[in-house]
Design a protein around this motif. Structure first.
Motif, mmCIF file in Angstrom:
data_model
loop_
_atom_site.group_PDB
_atom_site.id
_atom_site.type_symbol
_atom_site.label_atom_id
_atom_site.label_comp_id
_atom_site.label_asym_id
_atom_site.label_seq_id
_atom_site.Cartn_x
_atom_site.Cartn_y
_atom_site.Cartn_z
ATOM 1 N N GLN A 33 1.093 -41.691 -36.880
ATOM 2 C CA GLN A 33 1.284 -41.664 -35.387
ATOM 3 C C GLN A 33 1.645 -40.374 -34.843
ATOM 4 N N ALA A 34 1.244 -38.942 -36.060
ATOM 5 C CA ALA A 34 1.894 -37.578 -35.482
ATOM 6 C C ALA A 34 0.444 -37.900 -34.844
ATOM 7 N N VAL A 35 -0.722 -38.283 -34.688
ATOM 8 C CA VAL A 35 -1.632 -38.203 -33.251
ATOM 9 C C VAL A 35 -0.730 -38.382 -32.265
ATOM 10 N N GLN A 36 -0.030 -38.832 -31.875
ATOM 11 C CA GLN A 36 1.038 -39.144 -30.584
ATOM 12 C C GLN A 36 1.197 -37.748 -29.810
ATOM 13 N N GLU A 37 1.705 -36.762 -31.204
ATOM 14 C CA GLU A 37 1.682 -35.790 -30.663
ATOM 15 C C GLU A 37 0.893 -35.096 -29.909
ATOM 16 N N GLU A 38 -0.042 -35.696 -29.506
ATOM 17 C CA GLU A 38 -0.881 -34.848 -28.504
ATOM 18 C C GLU A 38 -0.802 -34.879 -27.851
ATOM 19 N N HIS A 57 19.260 -41.529 -37.140
ATOM 20 C CA HIS A 57 20.429 -40.807 -35.926
ATOM 21 C C HIS A 57 19.681 -40.950 -34.730
ATOM 22 N N VAL A 58 18.308 -41.427 -34.348
ATOM 23 C CA VAL A 58 18.190 -40.675 -33.242
ATOM 24 C C VAL A 58 17.028 -42.895 -32.847
ATOM 25 N N ILE A 59 16.568 -43.276 -33.975
ATOM 26 C CA ILE A 59 15.604 -44.131 -33.817
ATOM 27 C C ILE A 59 16.290 -45.487 -33.109
ATOM 28 N N CYS A 98 9.309 -37.734 -27.400
ATOM 29 C CA CYS A 98 8.318 -38.088 -28.088
ATOM 30 C C CYS A 98 8.026 -39.421 -29.162
ATOM 31 N N PHE A 99 9.075 -39.938 -29.473
ATOM 32 C CA PHE A 99 8.313 -40.835 -30.878
ATOM 33 C C PHE A 99 7.862 -42.297 -29.316
ATOM 34 N N VAL A 100 7.696 -41.805 -28.281
ATOM 35 C CA VAL A 100 7.386 -42.798 -27.443
ATOM 36 C C VAL A 100 6.306 -41.967 -26.049
ATOM 37 N N GLU A 157 9.868 -53.248 -28.990
ATOM 38 C CA GLU A 157 9.666 -54.956 -29.464
ATOM 39 C C GLU A 157 8.620 -54.543 -30.617
ATOM 40 N N GLU A 158 8.108 -53.529 -31.108
ATOM 41 C CA GLU A 158 6.827 -53.363 -31.482
ATOM 42 C C GLU A 158 7.225 -52.751 -32.930
ATOM 43 N N THR A 159 7.983 -51.337 -32.896
ATOM 44 C CA THR A 159 8.407 -51.133 -33.473
ATOM 45 C C THR A 159 10.117 -51.977 -34.917
ATOM 46 N N ALA A 160 10.339 -52.163 -33.700
ATOM 47 C CA ALA A 160 11.848 -52.319 -34.147
ATOM 48 C C ALA A 160 11.896 -53.530 -34.638
#
Length: 356
Positions: free
Chosen positions: A41-46, A82-84, A200-202, A212-215
């Protein structure tokens, strides 16, 4: 020499924060928090996140330029809890979470500060646009950034006295242009790197698909209803909506329609007019006070009900052990359960809480 751990995201603000502190004579250590649940998922940082692998690469290069030690610390477990998990559960309950506030309070401060103190640091520091001050009453609070357009105090209202006492925010005294200018002057390779945006994570902003996909949480379709209960259509699942939303409803009512309320118990999304979307007051809990220890009497404060809200004057008063009533001087649109409300006295943060 005092030792400070700087949370480095690979962006220009935290990079210049590290430089400024080194110039001020601190022993500076750079740290990037690894929070990704899946390395791919780190590519999402872009697309705008702040803690992916390219952030690590940029931060490491900056640390080398500044000649400071640099480490990557793993906070995946804390971030997930704490976040997701919080983000997903709030949407399931029909509320609109603020994951950046949760990340600031429990990951960037609580976890990073504890680990930094354990390795002998005196402070942690970030590149936030805010200032920390100690008032005459001995309490620490946040003062709005010298650059109000970039002010980030709203997202930091939940920090504790101990956290504030142990935190440095050198960027808060500058404008964004000045920070970029410093970065260019000293030749930092991130001087023109764009600011991170969104959650950052979406990075694509599609929260419902992420949930739906992650959880693995699928929210069923349900009814759009008016305030009197009249069914006017079908919605795609409550995670697709937030109070105050106007676009993307797919309803043709002959007038602008707004989401007024989300009812997880009956799986209904309540729709109404602009006038119905206005509120005279709100209630909030999960309170955190900064400039005062507690509210002992009603107080007139400048109030923000979301990050980009221009603010409104209001009177806030305690109505329970952990609850306040905030009465606006002008009605406000889209008071959204789950979001933060933050109270200001001049440039100083009085405190805040979570809108009920």
């Amino acid at each position: 020499m005092k030792k400070v751990v700087v949370g480095m995201s690979g962006g220009v603000d935290s990079s210049v924060a590290a430089y400024l502190l080194k110039e001020q004579g601190y022993e500076v250590i750079g740290v990037t928090m690894q929070i990704w649940q899946d390395e791919e998922q780190a590519v999402q940082e872009e697309n705008g996140g702040c803690c992916g692998l390219s952030a690590v690469d940029d931060a490491r290069r900056v640390a080398a330029q500044l000649e400071i030690p640099y480490y990557v610390m793993n906070f995946k477990e804390e971030f997930k809890h704490h976040v997701i998990d919080y983000f997903v559960e709030e949407y399931r309950q029909g509320r609109t979470p603020n994951p950046c506030i949760a990340c600031n309070r429990y990951v960037k401060w609580e976890s990073l500060l504890n680990r930094s103190l354990a390795i002998g640091a005196d402070y942690i520091a970030t590149g936030h646009y805010a200032r920390i001050v100690c008032l005459e009453n001995g309490r620490y609070t946040l003062q709005r950034s010298a650059n109000l357009a970039k002010d980030q105090t709203y997202a930091l209202y939940n920090l504790t006295q101990e956290q504030l006492k142990r935190t440095l925010m050198p960027v808060g005294a500058y404008s964004k242009e000045e920070i970029r200018g410093i970065a260019e002057k000293i030749g930092l390779m991130v001087a023109s790197k764009p600011d991170s945006q969104d959650i950052c994570f979406v990075p694509d902003g599609d929260y419902a698909s992420y949930i739906e996909e992650t959880a693995g949480v699928h929210m069923p379709e349900g009814n759009f209803v008016l305030t009197d209960g009249t069914v006017i259509g079908r919605h795609k699942g409550i995670t697709h909506y937030t109070v105050g939303q106007r676009k993307g409803l797919g309803l043709a009512l002959g007038y602008p329609a707004f989401v007024l309320e989300i009812r997880p118990d009956t799986n209904e999304v309540v729709i109404g007019t602009h006038a119905e979307s206005m509120a005279d007051s709100l209630r909030a809990n999960h309170l955190n006070f900064m400039s005062v220890e507690d509210l002992t009497e009603p107080k007139r404060v400048f109030t923000k009900i979301r990050y980009n809200h221009k603010g409104v004057w209001a009177t806030v008063e305690k109505v329970g052990e952990d609850e306040v009533l905030c009465t606006f001087e002008e009605p406000q649109r889209a008071v959204t359960p789950g979001q933060a409300v933050v109270f200001y006295d001049g440039d100083y943060v009085v405190g805040g809480g979570t809108i009920l």
